[in-house]
Design a protein around this motif. Structure first.
Motif, PDB file in Angstrom:
ATOM      1  N   SER A   1       0.828  -1.206   0.000  1.00  0.00           N
ATOM      2  CA  SER A   1       0.000   0.000   0.000  1.00  0.00           C
ATOM      3  C   SER A   1       0.862   1.256   0.000  1.00  0.00           C
ATOM      4  N   GLY A   2       2.050   1.179   0.638  1.00  0.00           N
ATOM      5  CA  GLY A   2       2.985   2.307   0.565  1.00  0.00           C
ATOM      6  C   GLY A   2       3.451   2.547  -0.853  1.00  0.00           C
ATOM      7  N   ALA A   3       3.748   1.449  -1.579  1.00  0.00           N
ATOM      8  CA  ALA A   3       4.161   1.575  -2.986  1.00  0.00           C
ATOM      9  C   ALA A   3       3.015   2.106  -3.836  1.00  0.00           C
ATOM     10  N   SER A   4       1.815   1.572  -3.630  1.00  0.00           N
ATOM     11  CA  SER A   4       0.656   2.014  -4.399  1.00  0.00           C
ATOM     12  C   SER A   4       0.343   3.488  -4.143  1.00  0.00           C
ATOM     13  N   ALA A   5       0.427   3.903  -2.879  1.00  0.00           N
ATOM     14  CA  ALA A   5       0.144   5.298  -2.543  1.00  0.00           C
ATOM     15  C   ALA A   5       1.146   6.242  -3.203  1.00  0.00           C
ATOM     16  N   MET A   6       2.427   5.845  -3.238  1.00  0.00           N
ATOM     17  CA  MET A   6       3.426   6.701  -3.857  1.00  0.00           C
ATOM     18  C   MET A   6       3.253   6.755  -5.369  1.00  0.00           C
ATOM     19  N   VAL A   7       2.903   5.620  -5.980  1.00  0.00           N
ATOM     20  CA  VAL A   7       2.611   5.619  -7.421  1.00  0.00           C
ATOM     21  C   VAL A   7       1.461   6.579  -7.711  1.00  0.00           C
ATOM     22  N   LEU A   8       0.411   6.492  -6.912  1.00  0.00           N
ATOM     23  CA  LEU A   8      -0.734   7.372  -7.121  1.00  0.00           C
ATOM     24  C   LEU A   8      -0.370   8.831  -6.897  1.00  0.00           C
TER      25      LEU A   8
ATOM     26  N   ILE B   1     -10.407   5.506  -5.749  1.00  0.00           N
ATOM     27  CA  ILE B   1      -9.466   5.751  -6.848  1.00  0.00           C
ATOM     28  C   ILE B   1     -10.238   5.873  -8.164  1.00  0.00           C
ATOM     29  N   ALA B   2     -11.236   5.011  -8.353  1.00  0.00           N
ATOM     30  CA  ALA B   2     -12.075   5.099  -9.549  1.00  0.00           C
ATOM     31  C   ALA B   2     -12.802   6.437  -9.605  1.00  0.00           C
ATOM     32  N   LEU B   3     -13.302   6.889  -8.455  1.00  0.00           N
ATOM     33  CA  LEU B   3     -13.964   8.197  -8.397  1.00  0.00           C
ATOM     34  C   LEU B   3     -12.984   9.323  -8.717  1.00  0.00           C
ATOM     35  N   SER B   4     -11.762   9.215  -8.184  1.00  0.00           N
ATOM     36  CA  SER B   4     -10.734  10.221  -8.455  1.00  0.00           C
ATOM     37  C   SER B   4     -10.400  10.265  -9.945  1.00  0.00           C
ATOM     38  N   TYR B   5     -10.253   9.091 -10.555  1.00  0.00           N
ATOM     39  CA  TYR B   5      -9.981   8.999 -11.997  1.00  0.00           C
ATOM     40  C   TYR B   5     -11.074   9.715 -12.788  1.00  0.00           C
ATOM     41  N   TRP B   6     -12.329   9.421 -12.462  1.00  0.00           N
ATOM     42  CA  TRP B   6     -13.452  10.050 -13.160  1.00  0.00           C
ATOM     43  C   TRP B   6     -13.441  11.558 -12.954  1.00  0.00           C
TER      44      TRP B   6
ATOM     45  N   LEU C   1       2.847   2.758 -19.109  1.00  0.00           N
ATOM     46  CA  LEU C   1       1.390   2.681 -19.055  1.00  0.00           C
ATOM     47  C   LEU C   1       0.705   4.027 -19.230  1.00  0.00           C
ATOM     48  N   GLY C   2       1.357   5.121 -18.848  1.00  0.00           N
ATOM     49  CA  GLY C   2       0.709   6.429 -18.895  1.00  0.00           C
ATOM     50  C   GLY C   2      -0.130   6.666 -17.652  1.00  0.00           C
ATOM     51  N   LEU C   3      -0.766   7.828 -17.603  1.00  0.00           N
ATOM     52  CA  LEU C   3      -1.501   8.232 -16.408  1.00  0.00           C
ATOM     53  C   LEU C   3      -2.737   7.361 -16.170  1.00  0.00           C
ATOM     54  N   GLN C   4      -3.538   7.153 -17.185  1.00  0.00           N
ATOM     55  CA  GLN C   4      -4.825   6.493 -16.984  1.00  0.00           C
ATOM     56  C   GLN C   4      -4.660   5.016 -16.635  1.00  0.00           C
ATOM     57  N   ARG C   5      -3.880   4.298 -17.404  1.00  0.00           N
ATOM     58  CA  ARG C   5      -3.667   2.876 -17.097  1.00  0.00           C
ATOM     59  C   ARG C   5      -2.822   2.705 -15.838  1.00  0.00           C
ATOM     60  N   GLY C   6      -1.961   3.690 -15.528  1.00  0.00           N
ATOM     61  CA  GLY C   6      -1.187   3.638 -14.288  1.00  0.00           C
ATOM     62  C   GLY C   6      -2.088   3.698 -13.064  1.00  0.00           C
ATOM     63  N   MET C   7      -3.115   4.547 -13.108  1.00  0.00           N
ATOM     64  CA  MET C   7      -4.072   4.607 -11.999  1.00  0.00           C
ATOM     65  C   MET C   7      -4.844   3.298 -11.883  1.00  0.00           C
TER      66      MET C   7
END
Length: 694
Positions: free
Chosen positions: A254-261, A323-328, A418-424
């Protein structure tokens, strides 16, 4: 918990963010503003935090006075910080030596730079990493404390993160703009020394306060009536070694995922609200506000959590939805920004408030949930009163190591591949997998675990199919520029271009857009993070003149072919103009490699520089490029983007102009491109004055 201790830990969070901001800025001035250089410094910083929390956290449980150890850590941070400017003064010479010896082996050069940064930051960051385990040991000393370990340690984490919010705001909007780097750094160091003195001086009062502390009423009742039923406790099936191991692995991931985001959100919002220092500060503020609020909220609710592993599973599932809501939301932010700007004055303060609103809309829902991961994880992995410091330190260090991996993966793997969208989507997938793993390790029934393991991936796939792709034309419109917003609002219509090229590069998001013209031609614009940096229209005269004028003014023009260097490539038109002269060679350094790809759309006006054997195209930081060279040039041209953009401002400083002067021959010519639009006369005069001083 005594208020004076909490106040000190809050202030410590503020100074920690000020130190991080200042140290990264100072070290990237030495090593360059490339993504790799910044990541190297961040890794050294976070690596020290992980080391301190792990090594010193284990010692916390053997300390008789953890509060004294905490105070000494704060004092050590402050005293060492006061010495850092003296040590940093030797780093330019060190970096020059490294470049001369290893510049042709970039991987080895990066490793050696990391060693240099780590050597500078290892002591203060190790002490920073130890502060949370030391205070965790201090606030969990009584038997009834151990049953509320997640709530008490989570409250500490939330308070320290809230202090980081204050430090971020102070550094970005108050200290650095008004006091400068040196004074801000000295002030933060002095505050840390003051915290040490304050805690040491108040220890006797704090100790008397501790002696008066009484157990909760349920503990007293249990002692008076041994037959009374015990208060609700956590399900023992959720504190097994397997559950703790899964929770720790999930905490690292989750630390890695949070930093990626964080990296992806920062890049995406930079395209929408701009790449200025203030924009990045607003994004970080939103991120930290969410983490602090989530940690505080979950810490408060933990007293009722009998099944923390299952609760952590639900938290990760909710994070996927957020995260899905943030993406939208991010895809809709340009339209929301225009709506916010209707009927209001387009002043700086108004725009900053609107930009913070956009960042908060996108980041607060997922970061509030992410903030709750820490106290829940501590509730699961804390084994007992006698080893609370070690457990907290181990968990914090594992999470920080995950953040280090996520930081590098985001910049060098996820974004380019992956770019921004697929990265999220990938980050959301990681949180979904963590939710499934936690569900399988929880005390839920077998049927529920199987059903959850089947349904969770199905929900994730459904979200991928339902969520729409962003409109790149809207997304990269560059609405952070007041002139564009004013034109759209005045005309009440938004004409969108055709996007010919788009790539989320390592350093910036690059796009090329095509606009129809009245005469039926094609107007092309090249953008970096939504900001137009070159075109085949109105920019053509200046692009050509920036390349041609310094060669025309060179005193030896025609006598000998000049050796030329240029910082910034853009559309390649300026480079193509230089190539029309009888030059000996031309070296071009550009921060983002994708710019070279995008410039191919301008081949009909830039004379196709890559095909010219005299021209060498490099990727790197322009200031670092000049600092590390030993040779000299006849002509040196600097054509960066606007000075208000983060990183670009380094190319308008006295140190940069001094480096340019050293790289020029005695009769050499230096040409600096500076945008007169969207800059006040005072700022233009500042550039003139800075150049004249060198």
């Amino acid at each position: 918990m005594p208020g004076i201790v909490l106040l000190c830990f809050f202030a410590s969070g503020a100074t920690g963010l000020i130190f991080e901001t200042v140290w990264i800025r100072q070290l990237t001035l030495v090593f360059g503003s490339t993504t790799l250089a910044i990541s190297t410094v961040l890794t050294a910083y976070m690596g020290g935090l992980a080391l301190g929390s792990h090594l010193l956290g284990r010692r916390a449980d053997r300390l008789r006075d953890p509060l004294r150890a905490y105070a000494l850590c704060e004092g050590g941070i402050g005293l060492y910080a006061l010495a850092i400017p003296l040590i940093l003064a030797t780093f330019p010479a060190l970096n020059h030596w490294l470049w001369r010896g290893f510049g042709d082996r970039y991987a080895l050069l990066s490793v050696l730079r990391f060693v240099a940064a780590a050597g500078l930051l290892i002591l203060p960051t190790t002490l920073m990493g130890a502060t949370l385990p030391f205070l965790a040991r201090y606030v969990v000393q009584k038997p009834w404390h151990a049953r509320r370990v997640g709530a008490r340690v989570g409250a500490l984490y939330a308070l320290n993160t809230a202090g980081a919010v204050l430090g971020t705001f102070a550094a970005g909007f108050v200290l650095l703009p008004n006091l400068g780097v040196t004074a801000s750094h000295t002030l933060a160091a002095s505050v840390n020394v003051g915290l040490c003195v304050l805690v040491l001086a108040s220890r006797s009062w704090v100790r008397r306060r501790e002696e008066r502390e009484r157990a909760p009423i349920e503990e007293i009742a249990a002692e008076l009536d041994p037959d009374a039923p015990p208060p609700p406790a956590a399900d023992p099936r959720e504190h097994t070694p397997r559950a703790r191991a899964v929770a720790l692995v999930a905490f690292a991931c989750s630390g890695a995922s949070a930093m990626v985001l964080q990296v992806l959100w920062t890049r995406a919002l930079a395209v929408v609200i701009g790449s200025s220092v203030y924009s990045f500060t607003l994004i970080l503020l939103s991120f930290l506000v969410g983490l602090a609020g989530g940690a505080a909220l979950v810490a408060r609710l933990l007293r009722r959590a009998r099944r923390p592993v299952l609760a952590l599973c639900w938290l990760h599932l909710a994070t996927v939805a957020a995260i899905a809501l943030s993406y939208w939301c991010i895809g809709k932010l340009p339209q929301v920004f225009l709506w916010l700007m209707k009927g209001v004055s387009l002043e700086t303060d108004t725009i900053l408030v609107a930009q913070f609103t956009l960042a908060a809309l996108a980041l607060l829902p997922p970061t509030l949930l992410m903030g709750g991961v820490f106290p829940l994880t501590i509730r699961i992995v804390a084994g007992g009163l006698e080893r609370i410091g070690g457990d907290v330190g181990r968990a914090y260090s594992i999470n920080t190591l995950g953040a280090i991996i996520g930081s590098f993966a985001a910049g060098f793997v996820v974004l380019p591949a992956l770019g921004l969208q697929r990265g999220m989507a990938l980050a959301a997938g990681v949180d979904l997998a963590l939710a499934v793993a936690l569900l399988l390790a929880s005390s839920a029934s077998t049927a529920r675990r199987v059903a959850g393991a089947v349904l969770a991936p199905a929900v994730g796939i459904a979200l991928l199919l339902v969520l729409p792709r962003w409109s790149i034309a809207h997304f990269s419109a560059g609405l952070f520029r007041v002139s564009i917003v004013r034109d759209i609002l005045d005309s009440e219509r938004w004409v969108l271009p055709k996007v010919l090229y788009y790539r989320d590069g390592v350093a910036s998001t690059v796009s090329v857009e095509e606009w129809p013209t009245k005469k039926g031609g094609r107007h092309l614009a090249l953008k970096n993070n939504g900001k137009v940096d070159a075109s085949n229209g109105d920019d053509m005269p200046t692009q050509i003149m920036v390349g041609a004028l310094p060669l025309l003014f060179h005193p030896a023009a025609g006598a000998r072919p000049p050796k030329v260097a240029m910082v910034g490539y853009g559309s390649g038109v300026s480079v193509g103009a230089i190539a029309q002269f009888p030059i000996a060679s031309l070296e071009v350094v550009e921060l983002e490699a994708a710019v070279y790809e995008a410039a191919r759309y301008f081949d009909d006006v830039n004379h196709q520089p890559p095909a010219d054997p005299r021209i060498k195209l490099l990727v790197g930081d322009g200031r670092n490029y000049l600092d590390q060279r030993d040779d000299r040039f006849d002509v040196l041209i600097s054509e960066p983007s606007n000075p208000w953009i983060t990183g670009v401002s380094n190319l308008f400083t006295r140190e940069y102009f001094r480096a340019a002067r050293r790289r020029l021959k005695d009769d050499g010519v230096f040409c600096q491109w500076a945008q007169l639009y969207e800059m006040s006369p005072t700022h233009i005069k500042t550039i003139y004055r800075t150049v004249s001083q060198e």
